[in-house]
Design an enzyme around this catalytic site. Structure first.
Site, PDB file in Angstrom:
ATOM      1  N   THR A 106       0.808  -1.222   0.000  1.00  0.00           N
ATOM      2  CA  THR A 106       0.000   0.000   0.000  1.00  0.00           C
ATOM      3  C   THR A 106       0.838   1.266   0.000  1.00  0.00           C
ATOM      4  O   THR A 106       2.032   1.258   0.290  1.00  0.00           O
ATOM      5  CB  THR A 106      -0.917   0.028   1.242  1.00  0.00           C
ATOM      6  OG1 THR A 106      -0.114   0.151   2.413  1.00  0.00           O
ATOM      7  CG2 THR A 106      -1.782  -1.210   1.325  1.00  0.00           C
ATOM      8  N   ASP A 107       0.145   2.369  -0.289  1.00  0.00           N
ATOM      9  CA  ASP A 107       0.765   3.685  -0.134  1.00  0.00           C
ATOM     10  C   ASP A 107       0.496   4.164   1.295  1.00  0.00           C
ATOM     11  O   ASP A 107      -0.041   3.410   2.111  1.00  0.00           O
ATOM     12  CB  ASP A 107       0.239   4.658  -1.194  1.00  0.00           C
ATOM     13  CG  ASP A 107      -1.265   4.904  -1.115  1.00  0.00           C
ATOM     14  OD1 ASP A 107      -1.882   4.631  -0.052  1.00  0.00           O
ATOM     15  OD2 ASP A 107      -1.835   5.381  -2.113  1.00  0.00           O
ATOM     16  N   VAL A 108       0.818   5.408   1.607  1.00  0.00           N
ATOM     17  CA  VAL A 108       0.677   5.901   2.981  1.00  0.00           C
ATOM     18  C   VAL A 108      -0.780   5.997   3.440  1.00  0.00           C
ATOM     19  O   VAL A 108      -1.042   6.069   4.631  1.00  0.00           O
ATOM     20  CB  VAL A 108       1.376   7.267   3.181  1.00  0.00           C
ATOM     21  CG1 VAL A 108       2.868   7.128   2.995  1.00  0.00           C
ATOM     22  CG2 VAL A 108       0.795   8.323   2.267  1.00  0.00           C
TER      23      VAL A 108
END
Length: 138
Positions: A18-20
């Site tokens: 995932t991203d942040v």
């Protein structure tokens, strides 16, 4: 239905996917589709490495990939990669793949896979593999 014709594999979404914001990065869907195809092939050919070690060796390369993203997957989701073998003729296989979270379609792809030599050149499927694919798609 035979395992390669329709195969389903479950995976959990981890931080590394995932991203942040906790949403799966778009390129990671390619990895999930790859895992699904590999599991589908393994279901019918149990030892994929053996395909490279016969007197008539071959391997595979993605020749085309068309992905449609619908809804994002998120951290901790359990996703199901559904892989359906649409056709297998000559030197290529075409797969219809979908990624689900429960009943929600997250992404879908049509993937064309080329059969190649160990040197990377296109080739027809070995006869034993071709016969097996005919059984699965016939």
């Amino acid at each position: 239905m035979h395992p390669l014709r329709t195969n389903r594999s479950d995976y959990r979404i981890y931080f590394e996917d995932t991203d942040v914001t906790g949403i799966v990065y778009h390129a990671n869907y390619v990895k999930y589709f790859e895992r699904g195809r590999t599991e589908a092939l393994r279901a019918s050919f149990s030892d994929l490495g053996a395909l490279m070690e016969t007197d008539d060796p071959c391997t595979f390369a993605v020749a085309g990939l068309d992905i449609r993203y619908k809804v994002p997957a998120k951290l901790d989701d359990i996703i199901t990669v559904e892989t359906i073998l649409q056709s297998a003729k000559g030197a290529k296989m075409i797969f219809d793949q979908k990624i689900w979270r429960g009943e929600t379609l997250l992404a879908e792809a049509v993937v064309t896979v080329a059969v190649i030599t160990l040197e990377g050149r296109p080739r027809r499927m070995p006869e034993a593999m071709n016969q097996r694919m005919d059984e699965l798609t016939g």
